[in-house]
Design a protein around this motif. Structure first.
Motif, PDB file in Angstrom:
ATOM      1  N   ARG A  10       0.842  -1.198   0.000  1.00 28.77           N
ATOM      2  CA  ARG A  10       0.000   0.000   0.000  1.00 28.77           C
ATOM      3  C   ARG A  10       0.870   1.239   0.000  1.00 28.77           C
ATOM      4  O   ARG A  10       2.005   1.239   0.487  1.00 28.77           O
ATOM      5  CB  ARG A  10      -0.973   0.014   1.162  1.00 28.77           C
ATOM      6  N   VAL A 190      -4.233   3.086  11.014  1.00 25.18           N
ATOM      7  CA  VAL A 190      -3.501   2.328   9.994  1.00 25.18           C
ATOM      8  C   VAL A 190      -3.539   0.834  10.265  1.00 25.18           C
ATOM      9  O   VAL A 190      -3.554   0.029   9.330  1.00 25.18           O
ATOM     10  CB  VAL A 190      -2.036   2.802   9.848  1.00 25.18           C
ATOM     11  N   ASP A 194      -5.042  -1.274   7.228  1.00 23.31           N
ATOM     12  CA  ASP A 194      -4.193  -2.249   6.536  1.00 23.31           C
ATOM     13  C   ASP A 194      -4.791  -3.652   6.601  1.00 23.31           C
ATOM     14  O   ASP A 194      -4.818  -4.378   5.611  1.00 23.31           O
ATOM     15  CB  ASP A 194      -2.782  -2.251   7.134  1.00 23.31           C
ATOM     16  N   VAL A 199      -3.739  -5.919   3.385  1.00 17.00           N
ATOM     17  CA  VAL A 199      -2.334  -5.563   3.155  1.00 17.00           C
ATOM     18  C   VAL A 199      -1.422  -6.580   3.841  1.00 17.00           C
ATOM     19  O   VAL A 199      -1.586  -6.885   5.027  1.00 17.00           O
ATOM     20  CB  VAL A 199      -2.047  -4.140   3.686  1.00 17.00           C
ATOM     21  N   VAL A 202       3.919  -3.647   4.552  1.00 16.86           N
ATOM     22  CA  VAL A 202       3.878  -2.223   4.849  1.00 16.86           C
ATOM     23  C   VAL A 202       5.274  -1.640   4.632  1.00 16.86           C
ATOM     24  O   VAL A 202       6.208  -1.968   5.362  1.00 16.86           O
ATOM     25  CB  VAL A 202       3.416  -1.969   6.297  1.00 16.86           C
TER      26      VAL A 202
END
Length: 306
Positions: A10, A190, A194, A199, A202
């Protein structure tokens, strides 16, 4: 728990101004890491601070990323639209008995008597952890909310920086998850964003490495899978100071007037160790030779004059 499937990365910029080269570098590495392995990329606007951000800057960010050749597969809802989602996870922490109100002011937190780490960041000493109801009422103002942390080490092997360990109690202390004005903070937002977006990786600046254990703790509490982390070095000016959005000569608004995207990407790739010599090339060309092993760990000064 960690992910083992096709990587999903991301890029999560704050739409408060034009991207500078440091932002571009972080976006480039996030893109290269997943694209070099056939993975996907998500774009998310981190606009929790609505006083500093705007939809106009968000659109400029999209245009700049497209100009650089850093495409994404889809864009998730901006954080400013997700308060109801964060409410649910805040309530979960409340149910676990881990939240408490904090009335400390910024000046109190940064006072010389407060415990500080070598980098100058403070360690919260638990000042408000056991206030009585009478003491809480005496403040007469809305509190921030902190989550209690365990006296435990959290460790990870970072894609760029290698092994990293932090004891949440000794090196951080109980941390804020919601400000006094009701706005949720970075750590909670976050972590939730995420995970809900799937996700698995990171990638961001090394200045955020210290926040990873806090997010790992929240992931544990919420039952989330833990992503792989990669914290890339910061770009610094010739005098050693880190770049910021105040450095207008190195933001994309200025650079796009006289540089091609291939020149910018080539300069970043060479300066960071990804290429042995400077050559203009596209992000897709760079993806064919990308390796985390070649990336520098320390702060980067541009070796090519842009």
């Amino acid at each position: 728990m960690t992910h083992a499937d096709t990587p999903i990365g991301r890029f999560a910029p704050t739409p408060s101004g034009r991207m500078h080269l440091g932002n571009v570098f972080a976006a480039l590495i996030a893109w290269l890491s997943v694209r070099s392995r056939g993975g996907g990329l998500i774009l998310r606007m981190e606009d929790l601070d609505t006083q500093r951000t705007s939809t106009e800057f968000a659109e400029i960010l999209r245009q700049d990323l497209t100009w650089l050749g850093l495409d994404w597969d889809h864009e998730t809802a901006p954080q400013s639209q997700r308060s109801a989602v964060y409410d649910r996870y805040f309530a979960r922490l409340e149910q676990l008995g881990l939240l408490y109100p904090c009335y400390c002011t910024r000046s109190t937190l940064h006072s010389v008597n407060a415990p500080h780490l070598s980098d100058g960041t403070y360690v919260y000493p638990g000042t408000c952890r056991n206030l009585t109801e009478a003491e809480k009422s005496a403040f007469g103002r809305d509190p921030a909310w902190r989550v209690k942390v365990p006296d435990r080490d959290y460790q990870l092997t970072d894609l760029c920086q290698g092994p990293f360990r932090q004891n949440l109690s000794a090196d951080c202390g109980d941390f804020v998850v919601r400000r006094a004005d009701g706005v949720y903070v970075y750590q909670l937002a976050v972590t939730v964003d995420d995970s809900e977006a799937g996700v698995t990786e990171v990638v961001r600046g090394v200045d955020l490495l210290g926040s990873a254990p806090r997010q790992m703790y929240l992931q544990e509490l919420f039952g989330f899978l833990q992503p792989q982390y990669g914290h890339v070095p910061l770009l610094v000016a010739p005098d050693g100071r880190r770049l910021s959005k105040r450095d207008r000569d190195l933001d994309l608004g200025a650079l796009r007037l006289h540089k091609k995207p291939e020149e910018i990407i080539g300069a970043l790739a060479h300066s960071s160790g990804l290429l042995p010599h400077y050559e203009p090339l596209s992000a897709r060309e760079l993806a064919t030779v990308f390796s985390w092993d070649n990336l520098k760990k320390e702060n980067i000064q541009l070796q090519i004059n842009l």
